[in-house]
Design an enzyme around this catalytic site. Structure first.
Site, PDB file in Angstrom:
ATOM      1  N   SER A 349     -15.273 -30.984   6.794  1.00  0.00           N
ATOM      2  CA  SER A 349     -16.111 -29.857   7.545  1.00  0.00           C
ATOM      3  C   SER A 349     -16.575 -30.349   8.667  1.00  0.00           C
ATOM      4  CB  SER A 349     -17.034 -29.498   6.285  1.00  0.00           C
ATOM      5  OG  SER A 349     -17.578 -27.958   6.745  1.00  0.00           O
ATOM      6  N   ASP A 460     -11.866 -25.498   3.384  1.00  0.00           N
ATOM      7  CA  ASP A 460     -13.019 -26.490   3.208  1.00  0.00           C
ATOM      8  C   ASP A 460     -13.036 -27.426   1.962  1.00  0.00           C
ATOM      9  OD1 ASP A 460     -15.494 -27.864   2.981  1.00  0.00           O
ATOM     10  OD2 ASP A 460     -16.165 -26.597   4.768  1.00  0.00           O
TER      11      ASP A 460
END
Length: 591
Positions: A349, A460
């Site tokens: 991320s 993610d």
């Protein structure tokens, strides 16, 4: 007679410094040395065979041995190395069990053999001392198994040019200089005239910590001898050279023990090269652990290579956490100031976005400005059939930020982690377009559309692991010996565990209350962003204890006061990470 006396003197010297046999009194050691028989083994030749009767034990006087087993499909399983002064086979000999594994000489080695009949004679002569020492040896074996031992002898490398002008000499000299920063190192260039003298290898093994043999571009006697004496092989190619496996490589692959040696490939670039060519293409047809793109006269490139070769590389793992991830920059700054090198970067991320820019050699200030500008771009809502937002702007800006660079076209290795929704595990992206790897790692499920990767859906990575330490451990060590102790991992976790609870008497969440709290900037209940964020990070939170245990250093900077969207407060967050890291680094035990 002189040769026997010389052998026994060498055996006594090694036994005295041995962890096991060094406990014996001088008289017992002398009796043991009298029963030992010398055995010289060329590199690559097998010493013990799995399943064979255990009629002796071996003590290594010089060289290196490797323990291995062969799977039913013919693949090789490599275990621990046997270093000078260590014994092998004593457990099977005493318990009268068959050999449990193969043992092969990685390089030319000299052994002291104690046959079972001589062991019984020694046991009658010195029962108490011999029983005590060998019982301790069996106990250590059963309790610890294959152990990582502290090396007290030289690690040896051979630098092999794949092209006539591949700069093997320059690589050997630069690598020797890098080794010399932490120990005694010696560069061994091809002799002007072949002497056939192998005796100096034993002496050099005791005098130095690292030996770097420079091979010739043809299969000469010197090249073969240097190959036999080496524990690791470093092939050197020109960046613009032919990719095909060379004739020299093919000949060395037929040498005994080739499969037991660690192999690497260095691809040399000009000193002013901006970015390396895609280096993974060099692995076609080659069984090398890793490809290292290096630049001529770049000292730090060779220092990084030296750390990887000796298991001392340092990997930094950057976790996700929105704007709190600016703390990564402060910690990186503190590591720089402390003189701690960073050899590999991985992230998820926000950590992947910061880490990818760092791996592109951007300055920390540039990374902060770029990331703030990227975050200010916004994103438009879309018909929520696949996701809440379209993701077009984020993809466009990441393409602009990284261009067409590939993940494996970086001087410093990098990877980005993502959750593979299709297969239910973490997918580590260390090849392909850099922008796409960062995009997948920055696409929260439900909020952004998944990124397509070979038919799978990537989002993610925090769903499973927000700080991908496991992936770093797998890449920092050698493919044959994945274990704690191969390199150092610094994990940085900025994912604060915020309280997501509400009042106990609240019956249900209210859209009106959520909207009112958003407008007043004083939320009284979690909104969709907080709910999606927590759902997307629940796996990382659950795995936090394991992450802490896997890392050598775990850093959790105090960034709870900053929200995930506090990008305008980036300088403050950077400074908070810096101050925290300076204090923590000062407490670390440094070599």
């Amino acid at each position: 007679m002189v040769a026997i006396e010389k052998f026994q003197a060498r055996a006594l010297q090694v036994l005295r410094s041995s962890r096991i046999f060094g406990q014996l009194d001088q008289e017992v050691l002398q009796d043991l040395a009298r029963f030992l028989v010398r055995q010289d083994v060329p590199g690559g030749h097998q010493v013990l065979r799995e399943g064979a009767p255990s009629d002796s034990m071996l003590i290594l006087l010089s060289g290196r041995l490797r323990v291995s087993r062969t799977n039913p499909d013919g693949s090789l399983l490599l275990y621990n190395e046997i270093s000078v002064g260590e014994g092998v086979g004593e457990t099977g000999m005493i318990l009268q069990q068959p050999r449990t594994a193969d043992v092969t000489a990685v390089r030319d080695s000299t052994l002291a053999v104690l046959h079972s009949s001589d062991f019984e004679a020694l046991l009658k002569l010195r029962p108490l001392a011999v029983n005590r020492v060998f019982s301790q040896a069996i106990y250590n074996h059963l309790r610890h198994g294959a152990q990582v031992v502290q090396r007290a002898f030289a690690q040896s490398f051979v630098v092999v040019p794949l092209h006539p002008d591949a700069q093997a000499g320059a690589v050997a000299r630069a690598l020797t200089a890098a080794f010399a920063k932490t120990g005694r190192a010696r560069h061994l260039a091809p002799p002007a005239q072949e002497t056939g003298d192998d005796d100096r290898a034993d002496a050099l093994d005791e005098q130095f910590d690292h030996l770097v043999y420079e091979a010739q571009a043809q299969p000469s006697e010197w090249t073969r001898r240097a190959f036999r004496q080496a524990d690791q092989v470093i092939y050197v190619a020109r960046a613009d050279g032919a990719l095909a496996v060379s004739e020299l490589e093919q000949q060395l692959a037929r040498e005994p023990g080739y499969a037991l040696k660690r192999k690497h490939l260095v691809v040399m670039h000009p000193a002013d090269a901006q970015a390396p060519h895609e280096v993974r293409r060099w692995l076609a047809g080659r069984a090398c652990e890793r490809v290292y793109p290096l630049r001529t006269d770049h000292v730090e490139d060779f220092a990084r290579l030296a750390r990887f070769l000796t298991g001392n590389a340092i990997g930094v793992v950057l976790g996700g956490g929105g704007a709190r991830g600016y703390a990564h920059l402060g910690i990186l700054r503190a590591l720089h100031e402390a003189g701690i090198p960073i050899d590999m970067v991985g992230g998820n991320s926000m950590g992947a976005l910061v880490g990818a820019q760092y791996a592109c050699d951007l300055s920390l200030d540039e990374i902060m400005r770029n990331t703030q500008a990227f975050a200010a771009g916004g994103e438009r809502l879309t018909l929520p059939l696949i996701s809440l937002v379209s993701g077009f702007r984020v993809e466009r800006d990441l393409r602009k930020m990284f261009g067409e660079r590939s993940v494996d076209s970086l001087w410093r290795p990098f990877f980005a982690a993502a959750c593979n929704l299709s297969k239910g595990h973490t997918t580590v992206q260390d090849t392909g377009p850099l922008w796409k790897a960062v995009l997948a790692s920055n696409s929260p499920a439900g909020l952004f559309p998944p990124v397509l990767h070979k038919g799978d859906l990537l989002v993610d990575g925090a769903i499973l692991e927000n700080v991908p330490v496991d992936a770093m451990r797998m890449r920092l060590g050698t493919p044959l010996e994945r274990r704690r102790g191969n390199g150092t991992i610094i994990a940085i976790d900025v994912d604060v565990q915020e309280d997501l609870a509400v009042a106990q008497d609240l019956a249900r969440l209210s859209r009106r209350s959520a909207l009112k709290g958003m407008l007043a900037r004083k939320p009284t209940q979690p909104g969709i962003v907080e709910i999606l964020y927590r759902a997307g990070h629940i796996g990382g939170l659950h795995k936090r204890a394991g992450t802490v245990a896997q890392a050598d250093h775990y850093l959790e900077p105090p960034v709870a006061e900053y929200s995930m969207m506090d990008h305008k407060r980036a300088p403050e967050i950077v400074e908070a990470g810096y101050r925290y890291a300076v204090e923590r680094i000062a407490q670390w035990t440094r070599p």
